[in-house]
Design an enzyme around this catalytic site. Structure first.
Site, PDB file in Angstrom:
ATOM      1  N   TYR A  73       0.758  -1.253   0.000  1.00  0.00           N
ATOM      2  CA  TYR A  73       0.000   0.000   0.000  1.00  0.00           C
ATOM      3  C   TYR A  73       0.790   1.306   0.000  1.00  0.00           C
ATOM      4  O   TYR A  73       1.965   1.333   0.287  1.00  0.00           O
ATOM      5  CB  TYR A  73      -0.994  -0.018   1.175  1.00  0.00           C
ATOM      6  CG  TYR A  73      -2.360  -0.305   0.661  1.00  0.00           C
ATOM      7  CD1 TYR A  73      -2.853  -1.601   0.630  1.00  0.00           C
ATOM      8  CD2 TYR A  73      -3.123   0.729   0.122  1.00  0.00           C
ATOM      9  CE1 TYR A  73      -4.084  -1.877   0.090  1.00  0.00           C
ATOM     10  CE2 TYR A  73      -4.358   0.465  -0.413  1.00  0.00           C
ATOM     11  CZ  TYR A  73      -4.838  -0.828  -0.425  1.00  0.00           C
ATOM     12  OH  TYR A  73      -6.050  -1.091  -0.969  1.00  0.00           O
TER      13      TYR A  73
HETATM   14  N1  LIG Z   1      -7.875  -7.744  -0.798  1.00  0.00           N
HETATM   15  C1  LIG Z   1      -7.699  -6.472  -1.089  1.00  0.00           C
HETATM   16  O1  LIG Z   1      -8.600  -5.639  -0.908  1.00  0.00           O
HETATM   17  C2  LIG Z   1      -6.384  -6.007  -1.673  1.00  0.00           C
HETATM   18  C3  LIG Z   1      -6.344  -4.738  -2.289  1.00  0.00           C
HETATM   19  C4  LIG Z   1      -5.127  -4.290  -2.819  1.00  0.00           C
HETATM   20  C5  LIG Z   1      -3.994  -5.090  -2.720  1.00  0.00           C
HETATM   21  N2  LIG Z   1      -4.082  -6.304  -2.105  1.00  0.00           N
HETATM   22  C6  LIG Z   1      -2.852  -7.093  -2.018  1.00  0.00           C
HETATM   23  O2  LIG Z   1      -3.009  -8.261  -2.820  1.00  0.00           O
HETATM   24  C7  LIG Z   1      -2.228  -9.319  -2.252  1.00  0.00           C
HETATM   25  C8  LIG Z   1      -3.136 -10.537  -2.065  1.00  0.00           C
HETATM   26  O3  LIG Z   1      -4.144 -10.170  -1.147  1.00  0.00           O
HETATM   27  P1  LIG Z   1      -5.403 -11.073  -0.828  1.00  0.00           P
HETATM   28  O4  LIG Z   1      -6.457 -10.152  -0.354  1.00  0.00           O
HETATM   29  O5  LIG Z   1      -5.676 -11.998  -1.949  1.00  0.00           O
HETATM   30  O6  LIG Z   1      -4.849 -11.859   0.467  1.00  0.00           O
HETATM   31  P2  LIG Z   1      -5.045 -13.377   0.971  1.00  0.00           P
HETATM   32  O7  LIG Z   1      -4.593 -13.371   2.394  1.00  0.00           O
HETATM   33  O8  LIG Z   1      -6.393 -13.898   0.655  1.00  0.00           O
HETATM   34  O9  LIG Z   1      -3.976 -14.175   0.090  1.00  0.00           O
HETATM   35  C9  LIG Z   1      -2.612 -13.923   0.243  1.00  0.00           C
HETATM   36  C10 LIG Z   1      -1.874 -15.241   0.093  1.00  0.00           C
HETATM   37  O10 LIG Z   1      -0.472 -14.949   0.184  1.00  0.00           O
HETATM   38  C11 LIG Z   1       0.117 -15.949   0.966  1.00  0.00           C
HETATM   39  N3  LIG Z   1       1.346 -15.458   1.560  1.00  0.00           N
HETATM   40  C12 LIG Z   1       1.491 -14.590   2.585  1.00  0.00           C
HETATM   41  N4  LIG Z   1       2.783 -14.427   2.886  1.00  0.00           N
HETATM   42  C13 LIG Z   1       3.468 -15.191   2.011  1.00  0.00           C
HETATM   43  C14 LIG Z   1       4.839 -15.462   1.825  1.00  0.00           C
HETATM   44  N5  LIG Z   1       5.772 -14.873   2.585  1.00  0.00           N
HETATM   45  N6  LIG Z   1       5.212 -16.300   0.831  1.00  0.00           N
HETATM   46  C15 LIG Z   1       4.285 -16.893   0.040  1.00  0.00           C
HETATM   47  N7  LIG Z   1       2.964 -16.686   0.171  1.00  0.00           N
HETATM   48  C16 LIG Z   1       2.567 -15.845   1.155  1.00  0.00           C
HETATM   49  C17 LIG Z   1      -0.913 -16.286   2.024  1.00  0.00           C
HETATM   50  O11 LIG Z   1      -0.660 -17.564   2.604  1.00  0.00           O
HETATM   51  C18 LIG Z   1      -2.192 -16.255   1.211  1.00  0.00           C
HETATM   52  O12 LIG Z   1      -2.490 -17.520   0.653  1.00  0.00           O
HETATM   53  C19 LIG Z   1      -1.665  -8.782  -0.922  1.00  0.00           C
HETATM   54  O13 LIG Z   1      -0.342  -8.361  -1.139  1.00  0.00           O
HETATM   55  C20 LIG Z   1      -2.549  -7.601  -0.620  1.00  0.00           C
HETATM   56  O14 LIG Z   1      -1.875  -6.620   0.143  1.00  0.00           O
HETATM   57  C21 LIG Z   1      -5.256  -6.787  -1.604  1.00  0.00           C
END
Ligand SMILES: NC(=O)c1ccc[n+]([C@@H]2O[C@H](COP(=O)([O-])OP(=O)(O)OC[C@H]3O[C@@H](n4cnc5c(N)ncnc54)[C@H](O)[C@@H]3O)[C@@H](O)[C@H]2O)c1
Length: 201
Positions: free
Chosen positions: A93
């Site tokens: 972010y």
């Molecule tokens: N959900 C939202 O609203 C949103 C918006 C903008 C950006 N994002 C970004 O998108 C990305 C995915 O988010 P999401 O909402 O799908 O989250 P989520 O928690 O559903 O999925 C994230 C996945 O990443 C895996 N993970 C975490 N740390 C890890 C590591 N060190 N090595 C390998 N895998 C790892 C987790 O086990 C999980 O399966 C994140 O970086 C998040 O910040 C999400």
């Protein structure tokens, strides 16, 4: 289902056991890619991989903060499938968002000579285990709460919509797209909320 094809391509989807990554893993596989989910949630990752129809998806444990593990996962995917053509990262972010974009542009500049493209996707709020866990809301509650504040009306952002943008960037349709940040937020970051509110919108 998307018409974009990924036949013959190998996609390593980091964070592919959950949320946006899971949606990307499923979409890429449905478009013909061989998908390697690289995550730290073994049970979930194995379950997602097993549930992908056609057997074109497998799970490897890989903590992306550990360079050695990333190298090992990529090497395993390359050894097994020939080559990797797409990888997915974990954007963050505001300040870090700008840092990610700088990194993407720098990497695109560095790696272009090797024929490697580097892009990123910047999604708006999506109901996923991560965001629902942070807000304490169910996916339905989160989408209902977000909807009135959306600039783009008539739809809420789903993980599958973000996955479609990722698919485009990874596909041959984006063959000359590199160093790009594809914003998938329904214009949320394109407008100034203070101005909108001042005129009652
Ligand atoms: N959900 C939202 O609203 C949103 C918006 C903008 C950006 N994002 C970004 O998108 C990305 C995915 O988010 P999401 O909402 O799908 O989250 P989520 O928690 O559903 O999925 C994230 C996945 O990443 C895996 N993970 C975490 N740390 C890890 C590591 N060190 N090595 C390998 N895998 C790892 C987790 O086990 C999980 O399966 C994140 O970086 C998040 O910040 C999400």
């Amino acid at each position: 289902m998307s018409k974009t094809r990924m036949d013959g391509k190998v996609a390593i989807v980091t964070g592919g056991a959950s949320g946006i990554g899971e949606a990307a893993a499923r979409l890429f596989a449905s478009c013909g890619a061989t998908v390697v989910i690289a995550d730290v949630q073994d049970e979930l990752g194995e379950a997602v991989a097993a549930s992908v129809a056609g057997g074109g998806c497998r799970y490897v444990r890989c903590d992306v903060t550990d360079e050695a593990q990333v190298e090992a996962a990529v090497a395993a995917a390359v050894a097994e499938h020939g080559r990797s053509t797409a990888g997915s990262g974990r954007p963050a972010y505001t300040a870090s968002k700008h840092a990610v974009l700088g990194l993407v542009r720098a990497a695109a500049g560095e790696l272009g000579r090797h024929g490697v493209r580097v892009n990123c996707v910047s999604p708006g709020g999506v109901a996923t285990p991560l965001s629902c866990g942070l807000t304490g809301m169910s996916p339905e509650e989160m989408e209902a709460a977000a909807e009135p504040h959306n600039v783009l009306r008539g739809k809420v952002l789903k993980a599958a919509d973000v996955a479609e943008a990722m698919l485009f960037l990874a596909s041959d349709q984006a063959a000359f797209v590199s160093g790009h940040n594809l914003v998938v937020d329904g214009a949320t970051t394109a407008v100034n909320y203070a101005v909108l509110q001042s005129v009652g919108l």
